[in-house]
Scaffold this motif. Structure first.
Motif, mmCIF file in Angstrom:
data_model
loop_
_atom_site.group_PDB
_atom_site.id
_atom_site.type_symbol
_atom_site.label_atom_id
_atom_site.label_comp_id
_atom_site.label_asym_id
_atom_site.label_seq_id
_atom_site.Cartn_x
_atom_site.Cartn_y
_atom_site.Cartn_z
ATOM 1 N N VAL A 24 0.040 8.286 1.704
ATOM 2 C CA VAL A 24 -0.732 7.440 0.759
ATOM 3 C C VAL A 24 -2.014 7.105 1.756
ATOM 4 C CG1 VAL A 24 -0.991 5.060 -0.517
ATOM 5 C CG2 VAL A 24 0.969 6.506 -0.599
ATOM 6 N N GLN A 28 -6.796 10.995 -0.421
ATOM 7 C CA GLN A 28 -8.066 10.674 -1.198
ATOM 8 C C GLN A 28 -7.686 9.642 -2.291
ATOM 9 O OE1 GLN A 28 -11.156 13.310 -2.224
ATOM 10 N NE2 GLN A 28 -12.522 11.829 -2.676
ATOM 11 N N ASN A 29 -6.908 10.197 -3.325
ATOM 12 C CA ASN A 29 -6.563 9.026 -4.190
ATOM 13 C C ASN A 29 -5.303 8.148 -4.258
ATOM 14 O OD1 ASN A 29 -4.662 11.165 -4.579
ATOM 15 N ND2 ASN A 29 -5.234 11.656 -6.614
ATOM 16 N N GLY A 30 -4.950 8.047 -2.972
ATOM 17 C CA GLY A 30 -3.921 7.210 -2.771
ATOM 18 C C GLY A 30 -4.591 5.577 -2.453
ATOM 19 N N THR A 31 -3.771 4.856 -3.327
ATOM 20 C CA THR A 31 -4.372 3.511 -3.570
ATOM 21 C C THR A 31 -3.318 2.539 -2.942
ATOM 22 O OG1 THR A 31 -3.314 3.135 -5.687
ATOM 23 C CG2 THR A 31 -5.541 4.090 -5.743
ATOM 24 N N HIS A 34 0.194 2.553 -4.577
ATOM 25 C CA HIS A 34 0.943 3.579 -4.395
ATOM 26 C C HIS A 34 1.795 3.414 -3.066
ATOM 27 C CE1 HIS A 34 -2.055 5.989 -6.975
ATOM 28 N NE2 HIS A 34 -0.903 6.885 -7.150
ATOM 29 N N TYR A 54 8.456 12.210 -5.069
ATOM 30 C CA TYR A 54 7.427 12.767 -4.029
ATOM 31 C C TYR A 54 7.639 14.438 -4.134
ATOM 32 C CZ TYR A 54 10.643 12.469 -0.106
ATOM 33 O OH TYR A 54 11.702 12.492 1.026
ATOM 34 N N GLY A 63 2.640 14.969 -2.288
ATOM 35 C CA GLY A 63 2.237 14.315 -3.597
ATOM 36 C C GLY A 63 3.297 13.343 -3.696
ATOM 37 N N ASN A 87 -3.642 0.630 -10.951
ATOM 38 C CA ASN A 87 -3.371 2.054 -10.676
ATOM 39 C C ASN A 87 -1.965 2.516 -10.483
ATOM 40 O OD1 ASN A 87 -6.278 2.152 -10.914
ATOM 41 N ND2 ASN A 87 -6.564 1.713 -8.714
ATOM 42 N N ALA A 91 -0.527 10.590 -6.711
ATOM 43 C CA ALA A 91 -1.362 10.528 -5.457
ATOM 44 C C ALA A 91 -1.532 12.044 -4.824
ATOM 45 C CB ALA A 91 -1.452 9.252 -4.582
ATOM 46 N N ASP A 93 -3.625 15.489 -3.341
ATOM 47 C CA ASP A 93 -5.079 16.307 -3.218
ATOM 48 C C ASP A 93 -5.042 17.816 -4.072
ATOM 49 O OD1 ASP A 93 -6.381 14.734 -1.028
ATOM 50 O OD2 ASP A 93 -5.330 15.703 0.465
ATOM 51 N N TYR A 121 -3.975 5.958 -14.431
ATOM 52 C CA TYR A 121 -4.988 6.758 -13.418
ATOM 53 C C TYR A 121 -6.214 5.775 -13.792
ATOM 54 C CZ TYR A 121 -2.048 10.802 -12.835
ATOM 55 O OH TYR A 121 -1.059 11.707 -12.282
#
Length: 348
Positions: A24, A28-31, A34, A54, A63, A87, A91, A93, A121
């Motif tokens: 995470v 890039q889109n790991g917040t 997560h 996962y 992921g 969010n 998550a 790539d 999302y």
């Protein structure tokens, strides 16, 4: 091809959780929402079943997807990524991995027999099995290098309010005082007609996330007027649970609080971005955040209906909740704190 991926469930292994969080941290889109710590908090405080899954490729995580099951006679049966968070969703790539884990979530939703699956999302998805609903927006801004420039970047009218607050003999402290944060927040949401979370939830967040979580409290004459519990992640500060007493309006202590948080985050946490969080579109909070000069960014929540025939609407703007809201606003604060947690656990 999705056949190359393996799906795994996140257990209690320290090593497994560390690997999840390391992924995470780098994707890039790991917040912040997560992170595996939410699983422990939600399980311990709310006892909701968590189904964190996962995907791996060659034994390497590619992921992650946190999923939480909520089941209530009043509010329905749902599988959500992630309740109590703005969010969620996958998550990863790779678009291929995202589709793979979304399919796993859909299959899990059908196996559990929920009413619907909800993936929160911050961006639109191109998956024909999901239906998009944009009822919330998020706000944020870059943090300037010094206090004066941070203030200068605020919209003119709101900047004048902050300057006014700086003359009101207010002071602030930053610590781990989740008890005061809860006292202020619980009264604030009672005034809005919203059930409050259990007090132990705030303490659990601080205990779980440690230095990534703190409380800023504004005082006047040694009385706490406003308080906010914030998270810090990837050079961002996220004021997540904030509120003020009735007296906060006259003293402008909420405005003072968010400005001081911006300065504190820049000076002491090396943050470059202020994430003002989500608000219901066209709500009072939505308009307040916009008054700071921040433009709304739509949040794209995606649903897959299983047993439900229409998209859920748990918004306070739903007419069927108006009577309940008005009655809740009349409750004594002590009573709202006692019975609120029995309802709020399904409203995250």
């Amino acid at each position: 091809m999705t056949e190359q991926y393996q799906v795994c469930s996140l257990g209690d292994s320290v090593e497994q959780n560390q690997q999840w969080d390391a992924f995470v941290d780098t994707v890039q889109n790991g917040t912040f929402f997560h992170l595996s710590g939410w699983k422990r908090v939600i399980e311990n405080v709310y006892q909701h079943p968590c189904h964190y899954i996962y995907a791996t490729e060659d034994q390497k995580i590619v992921g992650v997807l946190p999923l939480v099951e909520q089941k209530s006679r009043l509010f329905g049966h749902a599988l959500i990524s992630t309740p109590f968070c703005m969010n969620g969703g996958v998550a990863a790539d790779s678009e291929e991995v995202m589709l793979f884990l979304e399919q796993q979530a859909i299959e899990k939703a059908h196996a559990l027999g929920v009413d619907y699956l909800e993936l929160r999302y911050p961006f639109a998805r191109n998956n024909p099995q999901l239906t998009q609903k944009c009822a919330h927006s998020t706000f944020g801004c870059e943090l300037a290098e010094d206090h004066e420039q941070i203030l200068a970047n605020v919209k003119k009218k709101q900047r004048a309010v902050i300057r006014h607050s700086l003359k009101n003999d207010l002071s602030f402290r930053v610590d781990n005082d989740t008890s005061t944060a809860y006292e202020v927040y619980s009264e604030s949401v009672r005034n809005l007609g919203t059930p409050v979370f259990p007090k132990r939830y705030f303490a659990a967040l601080q205990e779980e996330f440690g230095e990534r979580c703190d409380v800023l409290t504004v005082q006047q004459n040694d009385k706490a007027l406003s308080s906010v519990l914030s998270f810090y992640y990837k050079d961002q500060v996220l004021p997540f649970y904030g509120g003020g007493l009735f007296e906060a309006r006259a003293s402008k202590s909420n405005d003072y609080m968010y400005y001081q948080l911006m300065c504190h985050a820049k000076d002491n946490k090396a943050c470059n971005y202020f994430d003002f969080g989500r608000s219901k579109n066209d709500s009072g909070a939505f308009k307040y955040k916009r008054s700071w000069g921040m433009e709304p960014i739509p949040l794209h929540y995606h649903f897959h209906l299983v047993n439900a025939t229409e998209l859920p609407n748990l918004s306070p703007n739903n007419p069927k909740y108006q009577f309940f809201i008005k009655m809740w606003q009349k409750l004594p604060v002590w009573l709202s704190r006692r019975i609120g947690p029995f309802l709020s656990k399904y409203l995250g």
